[in-house]
Design a protein around this motif. Structure first.
Motif, mmCIF file in Angstrom:
data_model
loop_
_atom_site.group_PDB
_atom_site.id
_atom_site.type_symbol
_atom_site.label_atom_id
_atom_site.label_comp_id
_atom_site.label_asym_id
_atom_site.label_seq_id
_atom_site.Cartn_x
_atom_site.Cartn_y
_atom_site.Cartn_z
ATOM 1 N N ALA A 125 -15.873 2.229 -17.439
ATOM 2 C CA ALA A 125 -15.940 1.193 -16.408
ATOM 3 C C ALA A 125 -14.598 1.043 -15.705
ATOM 4 C CB ALA A 125 -16.368 -0.137 -17.023
ATOM 5 N N ASP A 170 -20.178 3.552 -10.019
ATOM 6 C CA ASP A 170 -20.979 2.510 -10.648
ATOM 7 C C ASP A 170 -21.220 2.886 -12.105
ATOM 8 O OD1 ASP A 170 -22.924 0.736 -11.552
ATOM 9 O OD2 ASP A 170 -23.973 0.666 -9.629
ATOM 10 N N THR A 183 -22.938 1.455 -14.385
ATOM 11 C CA THR A 183 -24.308 1.303 -14.872
ATOM 12 C C THR A 183 -25.144 2.541 -14.572
ATOM 13 O OG1 THR A 183 -25.038 0.185 -12.848
ATOM 14 C CG2 THR A 183 -24.223 -1.198 -14.631
ATOM 15 N N ARG A 184 -24.961 3.126 -13.403
ATOM 16 C CA ARG A 184 -25.675 4.365 -13.076
ATOM 17 C C ARG A 184 -25.129 5.531 -13.883
ATOM 18 N NH1 ARG A 184 -30.133 3.721 -12.028
ATOM 19 N NH2 ARG A 184 -30.382 5.560 -10.710
ATOM 20 N N ALA A 196 -24.000 5.239 -16.941
ATOM 21 C CA ALA A 196 -24.598 5.077 -18.269
ATOM 22 C C ALA A 196 -26.043 5.542 -18.280
ATOM 23 C CB ALA A 196 -24.500 3.619 -18.703
ATOM 24 N N ASP A 197 -26.777 5.236 -17.209
ATOM 25 C CA ASP A 197 -28.156 5.716 -17.117
ATOM 26 C C ASP A 197 -28.202 7.241 -17.197
ATOM 27 O OD1 ASP A 197 -29.113 3.145 -16.818
ATOM 28 O OD2 ASP A 197 -29.216 3.247 -14.628
ATOM 29 N N ARG A 222 -29.038 5.794 -24.482
ATOM 30 C CA ARG A 222 -28.627 4.734 -23.560
ATOM 31 C C ARG A 222 -28.229 3.450 -24.252
ATOM 32 N NH1 ARG A 222 -26.790 1.477 -20.615
ATOM 33 N NH2 ARG A 222 -27.226 1.155 -18.398
ATOM 34 N N GLY A 234 -23.694 -0.447 -22.392
ATOM 35 C CA GLY A 234 -23.637 -1.512 -21.398
ATOM 36 C C GLY A 234 -22.216 -2.013 -21.251
ATOM 37 N N ASN A 256 -22.947 -7.345 -16.758
ATOM 38 C CA ASN A 256 -23.669 -6.387 -15.906
ATOM 39 C C ASN A 256 -25.179 -6.471 -16.120
ATOM 40 O OD1 ASN A 256 -21.340 -5.500 -14.739
ATOM 41 N ND2 ASN A 256 -21.309 -3.505 -15.737
ATOM 42 N N CYS A 257 -25.690 -7.691 -16.228
ATOM 43 C CA CYS A 257 -27.116 -7.865 -16.523
ATOM 44 C C CYS A 257 -27.891 -8.481 -15.360
ATOM 45 C CB CYS A 257 -27.295 -8.706 -17.782
ATOM 46 S SG CYS A 257 -26.624 -10.376 -17.680
ATOM 47 N N GLY A 285 -19.201 -7.302 -10.517
ATOM 48 C CA GLY A 285 -19.584 -6.768 -11.815
ATOM 49 C C GLY A 285 -18.421 -6.095 -12.516
ATOM 50 N N ARG A 343 -18.507 -1.908 -11.406
ATOM 51 C CA ARG A 343 -19.536 -1.678 -10.386
ATOM 52 C C ARG A 343 -18.902 -1.896 -9.014
ATOM 53 N NH1 ARG A 343 -24.916 -4.827 -12.421
ATOM 54 N NH2 ARG A 343 -25.959 -3.043 -11.489
#
Length: 436
Positions: free
Chosen positions: A224, A233, A235-236, A238-239, A249, A253, A416-417, A432, A435
């Protein structure tokens, strides 16, 4: 089976209630009279979903009793040691005074053939040092580490994802393992793996599991930091990497990091014990894992400062959350409260809300202002900081509703939720962790 649980804090209370619920006769022992009184009345002295119901049913059935007298443990076939192992006040190592004190008290109550099962998280080698004392009473020591998640502890005890028992490879050790196998017969019948190891391996399992989990969380938080610098980003990210089944996964977070009474102190104790064994270099990375985790709290404060142009003096800031995680009232080493304290120290007018943890938070940090009702806490806020991902905040609070309450339009999502697009579309400045 008749059994005792020595130490009725978080671990012991849950374990005692769960064992009684599957038919065992359980006596919980603790030196805290207020705790014993609450438990004997069928009421947990802390918040854990489902525990009150389990306690009340166990007490009503007569299978579950609590006492401050260690003599009431006598006559049990199996004795679980479930006392705390906090971090030493002057270092990173585990404080084993409660383990030794509990065993000293229990020894006179033991009979030949009894089994003592350690559940506390201890440095590897602890069991070896206790074995001779237990054997001197004619009993056998095994180690049966716990793997409870706060907020899911009842389920984790009744339906464990694995059961580990460390024992000596001799006749008494094998008999002791069979006692544990009988105690956990229901879970084993459901398919929970039952792993038998030596004592040292059983001790290492909990420390190694916590070290791996902490490393995974801090890894994505380190990513991050890089994502922010690069305009990516996290979060993307991590996806994308989470689709690799070698990685997965879960626990990728990014946010303000982990806390609580277990994970931070356990990884420090694990590293400290490795140093004592002359293998400190093998887990040297855990120092950086800890450092990354603590750095995230500082970063959350910095994001709030930046959102206000560098100063929060006089600003009304509402903190959504106080517990270190949802479904818990535990505020030990809570990132949420540390961020709140730091912002207050910088001159902000901080209000903290949480559905379960305000009593514990006020006991630790009485200088903060606490508001039980979420909407009242949001009223007139210049900024909102989400620090504990309760559903009350992440799912049940819409940006449109928040707009009718808050004065400002700054939302800092420390977990980040939230949906950035939804909040921005409603006129909020969404910030975020990692992010763009």
């Amino acid at each position: 089976m008749r059994m005792s649980v020595i130490g009725c804090g978080y671990l012991g209370a849950v374990h005692a209630a769960a064992m009684a619920s599957i038919g065992h006769e359980v006596t919980g022992i603790d030196t805290n009279p207020d705790r014993i009184a609450a438990l004997a009345a069928g009421k947990a002295p802390f918040f854990e979903p489902g525990l009150d119901e389990l306690l009340a049913a166990g007490v009503a059935s007569g299978r579950l009793t609590f006492s401050a007298d260690i003599a009431d443990a006598a006559g049990s076939v199996l004795h679980f040691l479930a006392v705390g192992t906090p971090q030493q006040s002057d270092g990173s190592a585990a404080d084993l005074r409660f383990v030794h004190g509990a065993l000293d008290a229990l020894l006179p109550q033991l009979r030949p053939g009894d089994v003592v099962a350690g559940k506390s998280t201890v440095p590897v080698g602890t069991a070896a040092g206790l074995t001779e004392r237990v054997e001197g009473a004619g009993a056998t020591l095994v180690w049966n580490p716990e793997f409870l998640r706060e907020g899911w502890a009842v389920r984790d005890t009744l339906h464990p994802d694995r059961l580990v028992v460390g024992a000596a490879a001799d006749d008494s050790g094998r008999r002791a393992v069979e006692v544990l196998r009988e105690a956990y017969a229901d879970a084993i019948a459901e398919g929970s793996p039952f792993l038998v190891t030596d004592l040292a391996t059983a001790e290492l399992v909990k420390g190694a599991a916590n070290a791996f989990l902490a490393t995974k969380i801090s890894f994505i938080n380190a990513m991050a930091e890089i994502a922010e610098a690069a305009g990516a980003d996290v979060t993307r990210l991590a996806d994308a990497i989470g689709y690799d089944d070698r990685i997965g996964r879960r626990f990728l977070g990014a946010g303000i990091g982990f806390g609580g009474g277990c994970l931070p102190k356990d990884i420090r104790a694990f590293a400290a014990r490795a140093e004592e064994l002359g293998r400190g270099a093998s887990v040297g990375f855990l120092r950086e894992v800890d450092a990354i985790n603590l750095r995230r709290r500082e970063h959350a404060v910095r994001l709030v400062l930046e959102a206000f142009g560098g100063s929060v003096v006089g600003k009304r800031i509402t903190m959504l959350g106080a517990a270190f995680k949802p479904h818990s009232d535990d505020v030990r080493d809570s990132p949420a409260l540390e961020v709140a304290i730091r912002l207050r120290g910088m001159g902000a007018k901080v209000r903290v809300t949480d559905p379960e943890a305000l009593g514990n938070a006020a006991a630790v940090h009485p200088q903060l202002k606490y508001v039980a009702d979420r909407d009242k806490a949001l009223k007139g806020a210049d900024a909102v900081v989400l620090v504990t991902e309760w559903d009350l905040y992440r799912r049940e609070l819409s940006p449109e509703h928040a707009s009718t309450l808050a004065r400002g339009r700054i939302i800092v999502d420390g977990r980040n939720c939230l949906d950035p697009q939804a909040w921005r579309a409603a006129g909020w400045t969404y910030v975020g962790m990692g992010r763009p």
